[in-house]
Design a protein around this motif. Structure first.
Motif, PDB file in Angstrom:
ATOM      1  N   UNK A   8      -1.408   6.024  -5.269  1.00 38.60           N
ATOM      2  CA  UNK A   8      -1.563   5.147  -6.646  1.00 38.60           C
ATOM      3  C   UNK A   8      -0.409   3.964  -6.684  1.00 38.60           C
ATOM      4  N   UNK A   9      -0.458   3.472  -5.218  1.00 39.00           N
ATOM      5  CA  UNK A   9       0.494   2.325  -5.361  1.00 39.00           C
ATOM      6  C   UNK A   9       1.824   2.671  -5.322  1.00 39.00           C
ATOM      7  N   UNK A  10       2.511   3.816  -4.812  1.00 35.67           N
ATOM      8  CA  UNK A  10       3.658   4.402  -4.847  1.00 35.67           C
ATOM      9  C   UNK A  10       4.618   3.461  -4.144  1.00 35.67           C
ATOM     10  N   UNK A  11       5.796   3.332  -4.793  1.00 29.14           N
ATOM     11  CA  UNK A  11       6.716   2.629  -4.104  1.00 29.14           C
ATOM     12  C   UNK A  11       8.146   3.323  -3.840  1.00 29.14           C
ATOM     13  N   UNK A  12       7.893   4.479  -3.817  1.00 26.65           N
ATOM     14  CA  UNK A  12       9.499   5.215  -3.585  1.00 26.65           C
ATOM     15  C   UNK A  12       9.324   6.040  -2.259  1.00 26.65           C
ATOM     16  N   UNK A  13       8.699   5.592  -1.317  1.00 32.74           N
ATOM     17  CA  UNK A  13       8.621   6.397   0.063  1.00 32.74           C
ATOM     18  C   UNK A  13       7.836   7.536   0.327  1.00 32.74           C
ATOM     19  N   UNK A  14       6.921   8.034  -0.775  1.00 36.53           N
ATOM     20  CA  UNK A  14       6.241   9.143  -0.784  1.00 36.53           C
ATOM     21  C   UNK A  14       4.969   8.901   0.264  1.00 36.53           C
ATOM     22  N   UNK A  15       4.370   7.804   0.229  1.00 35.38           N
ATOM     23  CA  UNK A  15       3.288   7.532   1.093  1.00 35.38           C
ATOM     24  C   UNK A  15       3.698   7.685   2.752  1.00 35.38           C
ATOM     25  N   UNK A  16       5.032   7.337   3.174  1.00 37.55           N
ATOM     26  CA  UNK A  16       5.549   7.472   4.517  1.00 37.55           C
ATOM     27  C   UNK A  16       5.460   8.754   4.602  1.00 37.55           C
ATOM     28  N   UNK A  17       6.198   9.537   3.796  1.00 38.31           N
ATOM     29  CA  UNK A  17       6.270  11.096   3.990  1.00 38.31           C
ATOM     30  C   UNK A  17       4.777  11.848   4.186  1.00 38.31           C
ATOM     31  N   UNK A  18       3.966  11.350   3.331  1.00 38.55           N
ATOM     32  CA  UNK A  18       2.733  11.995   3.230  1.00 38.55           C
ATOM     33  C   UNK A  18       2.057  11.629   4.593  1.00 38.55           C
TER      34      UNK A  18
END
Length: 184
Positions: A8-18
């Protein structure tokens, strides 16, 4: 089992981890917020039962089995369980909110429900301000559960508690972003 990851357009680095663990990541469109992301996942899911979890919670090895066992009863449309949080000064696990035990609400961080019941109930109201914590609580955890109860049994399983982090209460930046409506 099918794992659906919705960004949901996260900006905290979650997407890179996932990205290290999943290759099929969808992006939520429409109104920004957790309900829009969950709605997209539910629409894309192929299974009959949807299980909803949060990244800041911890689940016992048998939690999923405990939640899913209730769906052997065809009248069951939803299941939830208590959320416990460690309070650092006391070293005790306590219910996150009084409403967890009083209302036995259907928390997004630890719930399961039939996809058909979600659709039949009208799903989540995506037109609310999803960055407003109060509106999110009422829609996701109380009103959705109320609509499910009109369709069948909703079980609150005390034997399947989850453990959630206290980041929301200890992180001042997070609290300020919630207060300003930037996150839930």
């Amino acid at each position: 089992f099918e794992l659906l990851i919705i960004d949901s357009e996260s900006t905290d680095g979650t997407l890179d981890l996932i990205k290290k663990y999943a290759s099929n990541i969808l992006t939520a469109t429409g109104p920004k917020g957790k309900l829009s992301a969950r709605h997209l996942a539910i629409q894309q899911a192929k299974g009959e039962v949807i299980v909803s979890v949060d990244a800041d919670s911890f689940y016992s090895v048998n939690w999923l089995h405990l939640m899913l066992r209730h769906f052997k009863d065809s009248d069951v449309v939803g299941v939830s369980s208590p959320r416990l949080q460690m309070f650092p000064d006391t070293f005790h696990w306590l219910p996150v909110a009084f409403s967890d035990s009083l209302f036995r609400s259907m928390r997004g961080s630890n719930s399961a429900f039939r996809k058909s019941a979600y659709e039949q109930s009208g799903g989540f109201n995506l037109n609310i301000n999803q960055l407003d914590v109060g509106r999110m609580f009422w829609e996701e955890e109380l009103l959705f559960q109320r609509r499910l109860r009109q369709l069948g049994k909703v079980i609150y399983d005390f034997q399947a508690p989850i453990f959630t982090s206290n980041r929301r209460w200890l992180n001042k930046k997070h609290q300020e972003e919630v207060r300003r409506g930037l996150r839930f």
